[in-house]
Design an enzyme around this catalytic site. Structure first.
Site, PDB file in Angstrom:
ATOM      1  N   ASP A 185       2.037   7.050 -11.025  1.00  0.00           N
ATOM      2  CA  ASP A 185       0.798   7.710 -10.588  1.00  0.00           C
ATOM      3  C   ASP A 185       0.360   8.753 -11.626  1.00  0.00           C
ATOM      4  OD1 ASP A 185       0.987   6.260  -8.163  1.00  0.00           O
ATOM      5  OD2 ASP A 185       2.389   7.744  -7.399  1.00  0.00           O
ATOM      6  N   HIS A 235       3.755   8.120  -2.675  1.00  0.00           N
ATOM      7  CA  HIS A 235       3.399   7.019  -3.572  1.00  0.00           C
ATOM      8  C   HIS A 235       2.778   5.869  -2.784  1.00  0.00           C
ATOM      9  CE1 HIS A 235       3.332   4.229  -6.867  1.00  0.00           C
ATOM     10  NE2 HIS A 235       4.053   3.356  -6.174  1.00  0.00           N
TER      11      HIS A 235
HETATM   12  P1  NAD Z   1      10.678  -8.540  -8.955  1.00  0.00           P
HETATM   13  O1  NAD Z   1      10.678  -9.442  -7.790  1.00  0.00           O
HETATM   14  O2  NAD Z   1      10.128  -9.023 -10.236  1.00  0.00           O
HETATM   15  O3  NAD Z   1      12.152  -8.017  -9.236  1.00  0.00           O
HETATM   16  C1  NAD Z   1      12.988  -7.523  -8.239  1.00  0.00           C
HETATM   17  C2  NAD Z   1      14.409  -7.866  -8.597  1.00  0.00           C
HETATM   18  O4  NAD Z   1      15.251  -7.348  -7.574  1.00  0.00           O
HETATM   19  C3  NAD Z   1      14.689  -9.381  -8.687  1.00  0.00           C
HETATM   20  O5  NAD Z   1      15.264  -9.711  -9.927  1.00  0.00           O
HETATM   21  C4  NAD Z   1      15.637  -9.642  -7.540  1.00  0.00           C
HETATM   22  O6  NAD Z   1      16.593 -10.663  -7.809  1.00  0.00           O
HETATM   23  C5  NAD Z   1      16.307  -8.274  -7.418  1.00  0.00           C
HETATM   24  N1  NAD Z   1      16.982  -8.072  -6.134  1.00  0.00           N
HETATM   25  C6  NAD Z   1      16.590  -8.427  -4.889  1.00  0.00           C
HETATM   26  N2  NAD Z   1      17.520  -8.063  -3.994  1.00  0.00           N
HETATM   27  C7  NAD Z   1      18.511  -7.466  -4.668  1.00  0.00           C
HETATM   28  C8  NAD Z   1      19.749  -6.872  -4.313  1.00  0.00           C
HETATM   29  N3  NAD Z   1      20.158  -6.840  -3.035  1.00  0.00           N
HETATM   30  N4  NAD Z   1      20.516  -6.359  -5.292  1.00  0.00           N
HETATM   31  C9  NAD Z   1      20.117  -6.392  -6.578  1.00  0.00           C
HETATM   32  N5  NAD Z   1      18.961  -6.934  -6.985  1.00  0.00           N
HETATM   33  C10 NAD Z   1      18.164  -7.469  -6.046  1.00  0.00           C
HETATM   34  O7  NAD Z   1       9.898  -7.194  -8.497  1.00  0.00           O
HETATM   35  P2  NAD Z   1       9.366  -6.009  -9.436  1.00  0.00           P
HETATM   36  O8  NAD Z   1       7.984  -6.301  -9.852  1.00  0.00           O
HETATM   37  O9  NAD Z   1      10.400  -5.691 -10.457  1.00  0.00           O
HETATM   38  O10 NAD Z   1       9.281  -4.813  -8.359  1.00  0.00           O
HETATM   39  C11 NAD Z   1      10.439  -4.308  -7.756  1.00  0.00           C
HETATM   40  C12 NAD Z   1      10.106  -3.237  -6.746  1.00  0.00           C
HETATM   41  O11 NAD Z   1       9.511  -2.089  -7.390  1.00  0.00           O
HETATM   42  C13 NAD Z   1       9.098  -3.665  -5.686  1.00  0.00           C
HETATM   43  O12 NAD Z   1       9.503  -3.196  -4.428  1.00  0.00           O
HETATM   44  C14 NAD Z   1       7.805  -2.992  -6.105  1.00  0.00           C
HETATM   45  O13 NAD Z   1       6.926  -2.769  -5.048  1.00  0.00           O
HETATM   46  C15 NAD Z   1       8.355  -1.693  -6.654  1.00  0.00           C
HETATM   47  N6  NAD Z   1       7.451  -0.943  -7.549  1.00  0.00           N
HETATM   48  C16 NAD Z   1       7.464   0.413  -7.444  1.00  0.00           C
HETATM   49  C17 NAD Z   1       6.653   1.177  -8.262  1.00  0.00           C
HETATM   50  C18 NAD Z   1       6.674   2.676  -8.184  1.00  0.00           C
HETATM   51  O14 NAD Z   1       5.749   3.308  -8.705  1.00  0.00           O
HETATM   52  N7  NAD Z   1       7.663   3.293  -7.595  1.00  0.00           N
HETATM   53  C19 NAD Z   1       5.811   0.540  -9.203  1.00  0.00           C
HETATM   54  C20 NAD Z   1       5.841  -0.838  -9.280  1.00  0.00           C
HETATM   55  C21 NAD Z   1       6.662  -1.591  -8.435  1.00  0.00           C
HETATM   56  C1  LMR Z   2       2.200   0.539  -8.063  1.00  0.00           C
HETATM   57  O1  LMR Z   2       1.755   1.652  -7.766  1.00  0.00           O
HETATM   58  O2  LMR Z   2       1.717  -0.169  -8.961  1.00  0.00           O
HETATM   59  C2  LMR Z   2       3.414   0.037  -7.322  1.00  0.00           C
HETATM   60  O3  LMR Z   2       3.724   0.846  -6.251  1.00  0.00           O
HETATM   61  C3  LMR Z   2       3.321  -1.406  -6.943  1.00  0.00           C
HETATM   62  C4  LMR Z   2       2.313  -1.681  -5.875  1.00  0.00           C
HETATM   63  O4  LMR Z   2       2.671  -2.369  -4.913  1.00  0.00           O
HETATM   64  O5  LMR Z   2       1.165  -1.251  -5.999  1.00  0.00           O
END
Ligand code: NAD
Ligand code: LMR
Length: 337
Positions: A155, A186
């Protein structure tokens, strides 16, 4: 010697984040855990010449905790991007059903294996997954409130970039770093951009548009990726900014400044703290500017001199955050009767 561990290392965020961490000279051991493909990712990264040791771990079956425990053993920093991302039409809260269990299970093992590590939670919905992590650590009686962070840095990155775009590049995004911040939570209206005197240079319509774009920036990426997930590369960059800053605190005597979503319970926490009653009496978690040293959070500081508009945004954020936080707490303990 510094060991950093990524849980969810083979995912869209996990892979680029692991690459960036591979290139950080402070880390001596990089540990990559995922339920799939983490050994492949670690082997790939191991061909990049650095003096760091990198190892991948995956469970042999769904009940196997030994590989997770091995991955976590001796960790100084644990970053969790494990869990499913959004598809168009979903809110972050729609991820709760699956991600809550994933985060609870992983944090449980963190509590058993490396309770003193800095813990950085990326998995959504952050407004609920951080309370889940805290309650799980409390349950194990190993909760250190100075060391648990929800990562809201994306953010902040968005605010820097979008404000720079709004003022037509007359200030570079890098010069806005820590001058403008987001506080609150967030997701949507829980995200509160604080832009200080920059608001004076904007038309009302530009300011409203900026606030909306920062609050709903995640949706832009989810829609553009059209079913192929959410922000990964910008998120890996954001997480790396946070973690590399933490590594400075961990490996030197320096105190660093960061912003993160943390548990606000001063009497329990033992850090100094400057947060208005109107916030701390209303919500137990809020993203705020922090000073952090090798032992964790030293100071939590609410930004001074908010404008009436920013105050109004904080009030809305508080009202929306309450339910998200309660949902996380109840997931671990069940609802209060
Ligand atoms: P993705 O699906 O590409 O990757 C997630 C990974 O987690 C996969 O490789 C999967 O195998 C693994 N996984 C699932 N269960 C698991 C477990 N029990 N133990 C270990 N690994 C496990 O998803 P992504 O795009 O990398 O996003 C991941 C998370 O981050 C999502 O929840 C998304 O919403 C979040 N996110 C948060 C922010 C933020 O600002 N905080 C920003 C973007 C995404
Ligand atoms: C973001 O802000 O990009 C992440 O939290 C992923 C989402 O679901 O928007």
């Amino acid at each position: 010697m510094v060991k950093a561990t990524v849980l969810g290392a083979a995912g869209g965020i996990g892979q680029p984040l692991s690459l960036l961490l591979r290139l950080n000279p402070i880390i001596t051991e990089l540990s990559l855990y995922d339920i799939v493909n983490s050994v492949g990712v670690a082997t790939d990264l191991s061909h990049i010449p650095t003096s760091q040791k990198v190892t991948g771990y995956s469970p042999s079956d769904k009940n196997d905790q030994t590989q997770l425990a091995e991955a976590l053993k001796g960790s100084d920093i644990v970053v969790i991007p494990a869990g499913i991302p959004r598809k168009p039409g979903m809110t972050r809260d729609d991820l709760f059903k699956i991600n809550a269990s994933i985060v609870k299970g992983l944090v449980n093992q963190v509590g058993l294996t490396c309770p003193n590590a800095f813990l950085c939670i990326i998995s959504n919905p952050v407004n609920s997954t951080v309370p889940i992590a805290v309650e799980q650590l409390k349950k194990l009686k190993v909760y250190n409130p100075k060391k648990v962070f929800g990562i809201t840095t994306l953010d902040n990155l968005r605010l820097e970039q979008f404000l720079s775009d709004t003022v037509a590049g007359s200030i570079a995004p890098k010069d806005l770093f820590s001058d403008v911040i987001t506080i609150g939570g967030h997701s949507g209206e829980t995200i509160v951009p604080i832009i200080n005197s920059w608001a004076k240079g904007l038309l009302d319509t530009e300011y409203e548009k900026l606030i909306h774009r920062v609050q709903f920036g995640g949706d832009e990426v989810v829609q553009a990726k059209n079913g192929a997930g959410s922000a990964t590369l910008s998120m890996a960059t954001a997480a790396y900014r946070f973690v590399s800053n933490l590594l400075q605190a961990l490996s030197t005597n320096n105190t660093i400044k960061e912003v993160a979503f943390i548990n606000l319970v001063p009497s329990l926490n033992g850090y100094d703290y400057n947060v208005p009653n109107g916030v701390k009496d209303e919500v137990e978690y809020f993203s705020l500017p922090l000073k952090i040293d090798r032992d964790g959070i030293k100071l939590v500081e609410f930004p001074p001199n908010l404008s009436p508009k920013e105050e109004e945004l904080v009030t809305i954020a508080i009202s929306k955050l309450k339910a998200d936080i309660t949902k996380g707490v109840n997931f671990v303990h069940g609802p209060k009767l």
